[in-house]
Motif scaffolding. Structure first.
Motif, PDB file in Angstrom:
ATOM      1  N   GLU A  51      36.573  31.730  32.826  1.00 50.48           N
ATOM      2  CA  GLU A  51      36.874  31.796  34.261  1.00 50.48           C
ATOM      3  C   GLU A  51      38.374  31.906  34.493  1.00 50.48           C
ATOM      4  N   ARG A  52      39.136  31.094  33.738  1.00 42.66           N
ATOM      5  CA  ARG A  52      40.588  31.112  33.895  1.00 42.66           C
ATOM      6  C   ARG A  52      41.163  32.501  33.636  1.00 42.66           C
ATOM      7  N   LEU A  53      40.678  33.128  32.578  1.00 43.53           N
ATOM      8  CA  LEU A  53      41.161  34.479  32.242  1.00 43.53           C
ATOM      9  C   LEU A  53      40.808  35.446  33.361  1.00 43.53           C
ATOM     10  N   CYS A  54      39.552  35.397  33.777  1.00 48.65           N
ATOM     11  CA  CYS A  54      39.065  36.298  34.828  1.00 48.65           C
ATOM     12  C   CYS A  54      39.838  36.069  36.131  1.00 48.65           C
ATOM     13  N   MET A  55      40.073  34.805  36.484  1.00 52.86           N
ATOM     14  CA  MET A  55      40.760  34.485  37.736  1.00 52.86           C
ATOM     15  C   MET A  55      42.204  34.976  37.722  1.00 52.86           C
ATOM     16  N   ARG A  56      42.876  34.801  36.564  1.00 53.64           N
ATOM     17  CA  ARG A  56      44.259  35.282  36.454  1.00 53.64           C
ATOM     18  C   ARG A  56      44.320  36.783  36.616  1.00 53.64           C
ATOM     19  N   ARG A  57      43.459  37.465  35.904  1.00 50.37           N
ATOM     20  CA  ARG A  57      43.508  38.920  35.909  1.00 50.37           C
ATOM     21  C   ARG A  57      43.227  39.495  37.290  1.00 50.37           C
ATOM     22  N   HIS A  58      42.296  38.855  38.030  1.00 51.36           N
ATOM     23  CA  HIS A  58      41.897  39.417  39.321  1.00 51.36           C
ATOM     24  C   HIS A  58      42.530  38.709  40.512  1.00 51.36           C
ATOM     25  N   GLY A  59      43.395  37.722  40.242  1.00 50.24           N
ATOM     26  CA  GLY A  59      44.033  37.023  41.361  1.00 50.24           C
ATOM     27  C   GLY A  59      43.065  36.170  42.162  1.00 50.24           C
ATOM     28  N   ILE A  60      42.038  35.609  41.503  1.00 49.78           N
ATOM     29  CA  ILE A  60      41.089  34.719  42.184  1.00 49.78           C
ATOM     30  C   ILE A  60      41.689  33.313  42.187  1.00 49.78           C
ATOM     31  N   THR A  61      41.643  32.628  43.326  1.00 50.08           N
ATOM     32  CA  THR A  61      42.329  31.332  43.403  1.00 50.08           C
ATOM     33  C   THR A  61      41.382  30.141  43.413  1.00 50.08           C
ATOM     34  N   ASP A  62      40.075  30.373  43.602  1.00 53.50           N
ATOM     35  CA  ASP A  62      39.136  29.243  43.654  1.00 53.50           C
ATOM     36  C   ASP A  62      37.918  29.561  42.792  1.00 53.50           C
ATOM     37  N   ILE A  63      37.709  28.749  41.743  1.00 53.63           N
ATOM     38  CA  ILE A  63      36.603  29.011  40.802  1.00 53.63           C
ATOM     39  C   ILE A  63      35.253  28.986  41.513  1.00 53.63           C
ATOM     40  N   ARG A  64      35.159  28.196  42.612  1.00 57.69           N
ATOM     41  CA  ARG A  64      33.875  28.075  43.312  1.00 57.69           C
ATOM     42  C   ARG A  64      33.433  29.399  43.922  1.00 57.69           C
ATOM     43  N   ASP A  65      34.397  30.281  44.227  1.00 60.32           N
ATOM     44  CA  ASP A  65      34.033  31.589  44.776  1.00 60.32           C
ATOM     45  C   ASP A  65      33.139  32.359  43.803  1.00 60.32           C
ATOM     46  N   LEU A  66      33.360  32.149  42.503  1.00 62.85           N
ATOM     47  CA  LEU A  66      32.577  32.881  41.505  1.00 62.85           C
ATOM     48  C   LEU A  66      31.105  32.491  41.533  1.00 62.85           C
ATOM     49  N   TYR A  67      30.818  31.256  41.992  1.00 60.70           N
ATOM     50  CA  TYR A  67      29.441  30.763  41.921  1.00 60.70           C
ATOM     51  C   TYR A  67      28.795  30.497  43.267  1.00 60.70           C
ATOM     52  N   SER A  68      29.451  30.931  44.355  1.00 61.84           N
ATOM     53  CA  SER A  68      28.878  30.671  45.668  1.00 61.84           C
ATOM     54  C   SER A  68      27.807  31.698  46.010  1.00 61.84           C
ATOM     55  N   GLY A  69      27.786  32.815  45.280  1.00 63.33           N
ATOM     56  CA  GLY A  69      26.799  33.846  45.589  1.00 63.33           C
ATOM     57  C   GLY A  69      27.132  34.599  46.869  1.00 63.33           C
ATOM     58  N   ASP A  70      28.368  34.500  47.340  1.00 63.43           N
ATOM     59  CA  ASP A  70      28.763  35.184  48.575  1.00 63.43           C
ATOM     60  C   ASP A  70      29.078  36.651  48.256  1.00 63.43           C
ATOM     61  N   LEU A  71      28.234  37.551  48.786  1.00 64.34           N
ATOM     62  CA  LEU A  71      28.383  38.968  48.447  1.00 64.34           C
ATOM     63  C   LEU A  71      29.704  39.555  48.935  1.00 64.34           C
ATOM     64  N   ARG A  72      30.251  38.990  50.037  1.00 64.07           N
ATOM     65  CA  ARG A  72      31.533  39.526  50.528  1.00 64.07           C
ATOM     66  C   ARG A  72      32.610  39.338  49.466  1.00 64.07           C
ATOM     67  N   PHE A  73      32.500  38.241  48.690  1.00 70.16           N
ATOM     68  CA  PHE A  73      33.439  38.015  47.608  1.00 70.16           C
ATOM     69  C   PHE A  73      33.070  38.876  46.382  1.00 70.16           C
ATOM     70  N   LEU A  74      31.808  38.811  45.996  1.00 68.30           N
ATOM     71  CA  LEU A  74      31.393  39.477  44.750  1.00 68.30           C
ATOM     72  C   LEU A  74      31.539  40.999  44.798  1.00 68.30           C
ATOM     73  N   LYS A  75      31.365  41.560  46.011  1.00 70.43           N
ATOM     74  CA  LYS A  75      31.418  43.015  46.128  1.00 70.43           C
ATOM     75  C   LYS A  75      32.787  43.599  45.814  1.00 70.43           C
ATOM     76  N   GLN A  76      33.811  42.717  45.751  1.00 71.40           N
ATOM     77  CA  GLN A  76      35.159  43.242  45.482  1.00 71.40           C
ATOM     78  C   GLN A  76      35.364  43.627  44.012  1.00 71.40           C
ATOM     79  N   PHE A  77      34.422  43.233  43.161  1.00 70.34           N
ATOM     80  CA  PHE A  77      34.700  43.451  41.721  1.00 70.34           C
ATOM     81  C   PHE A  77      33.895  44.577  41.118  1.00 70.34           C
TER      82      PHE A  77
END
Ligand code: PHE
Length: 347
Positions: free
Chosen positions: A321-347
């Motif tokens: 997660e840390r690697l992925c967050m750094r590379r993509h500029g993600i600031t909150d790990i919970r975004d990865l697991y919230s299932g929110d499509l508005r967030f997930l669709k960016q990748f």
């Protein structure tokens, strides 16, 4: 009936049917015409077919052939008429359908950013000769602790720091195995378990990575989640040194984060490596910790039946997660697991 009469009637039927089908102005009229000519019980074609019995035996082949030809011609005429009604003019078409409107794009799903990261990391490590190994997420204390040189009284084994599984109770109501006992089971707290599983199975040289979920009872916040992923690396051979470890991690970081990444080792402690280090990458001007690493402790080699005098090796465990967050500029790990499509669709 003579053959000539039969043929003439058939011709007549064909031309009647064709004109009835072409002049039908809507679906209901066409259906009515279909029943008249092609109806299975009282259709006119059926009636003529019955007359075939009265034809001279010698004429029957010719009469039969004509009957078949007329039958297909009438069927074709019906299909044409049907096609024209549904396509050609809009008098019979669905009035709510506007063919000039743009279509609705079907929304295609895509692969979750963590799964994308796992494939990317696997690909980079694959180029350095590391093969993927897998291990179970439900582990026993031997693989998660004992073989990794983590003794019984080590705080890492505390039931409060692990997800031990509830176990069967005996009839007196007491649990037959309690958390931490041999025979208990837990969700693995680290992918280092896979080092043990691989070394128990094959002889050196070994060069593997293992990517998967690990579980720790941490309260979720921007940088913690009770489930996350690690990339474990293990290399066992002869004369392996920390320089090899540092090189592999630097090449990896340069490939994943960029050419200008620097790597730093800080002294640390893990029961299964000696010496042990924390691994930091200098990225965009800041040192960030990505995981732990070190040279395999001789006790671990002994636990899996290797001769610590003959082989040496290194291992590392990095947070996916840390690697992925750094590379993509993600600031909150919970975004990865919230299932929110508005967030997930960016990748
Ligand atoms: N398993 C350690 C952790 O989860 C990381 C690690 C892996 C350290 C391999 C050394 C060698 O913190």
């Amino acid at each position: 009936m003579s053959l000539d009469q039969f043929l003439t009637r058939l011709d007549q039927l064909q031309s009647d049917a064709e004109s009835a089908f072409t002049s039908a102005s809507d679906a209901a009229a066409l259906e009515e015409a279909r029943v008249t000519f092609l109806g299975a019980k009282k259709g006119q074609l059926k009636d003529i077919q019955k007359m075939l019995g009265g034809i001279e035996k010698a004429d029957k082949p010719a009469a039969g052939a004509k009957l078949n030809a007329v039958k297909s011609a009438i069927n074709a005429a019906f299909e044409d008429a049907q096609q024209n009604l549904s396509g050609g003019d809009d008098s019979g078409a669905d009035p709510t359908f506007d063919p000039t409107l743009p279509g609705t794009r079907p929304s295609l799903g895509h692969i979750h950013p963590i799964t994308q990261t796992i494939s990317h990391l696997t690909e980079i490590m694959g180029r350095m000769g590391f093969e993927v190994a897998e291990g179970p997420e439900v582990e026993d204390p031997w693989h998660n602790f004992v073989a990794l040189n983590i003794p019984e009284d080590h705080p890492a084994r505390d039931p409060l720091d692990n997800f031990y599984l509830a176990t069967a109770k005996d009839p007196s109501g007491k649990s037959s195995v309690s958390a931490g006992d041999e025979g208990s089971q837990l969700l693995r707290s680290q992918t280092s378990t896979v080092q043990i599983r691989v070394m128990k199975q094959v002889e050196p040289p070994i060069r593997i990575i293992s990517l998967g979920r690990v579980y720790r009872p941490d309260a979720p916040d921007a940088t913690h989640f009770p489930m996350f992923h690690q990339m474990e690396g293990l290399l066992v051979d002869t004369n392996v040194t920390m320089a090899n470890l540092k090189t592999v991690l630097r090449v990896f970081a340069n490939n994943y984060l960029g050419e200008d990444v620097e790597i730093r080792f800080r002294p640390s402690f893990f029961p299964f490596t000696e010496p042990s280090v924390e691994v930091d990458f200098l990225w965009n001007g800041t040192w960030i910790e990505f995981g732990g690493a070190g040279m395999i402790d001789p006790n671990v080699f002994a636990a899996v039946g290797y001769d610590p005098e003959k082989v040496s090796g290194f291992a590392f465990g990095l947070g996916v997660e840390r690697l992925c967050m750094r590379r993509h500029g993600i600031t909150d790990i919970r975004d990865l697991y919230s299932g929110d499509l508005r967030f997930l669709k960016q990748f």
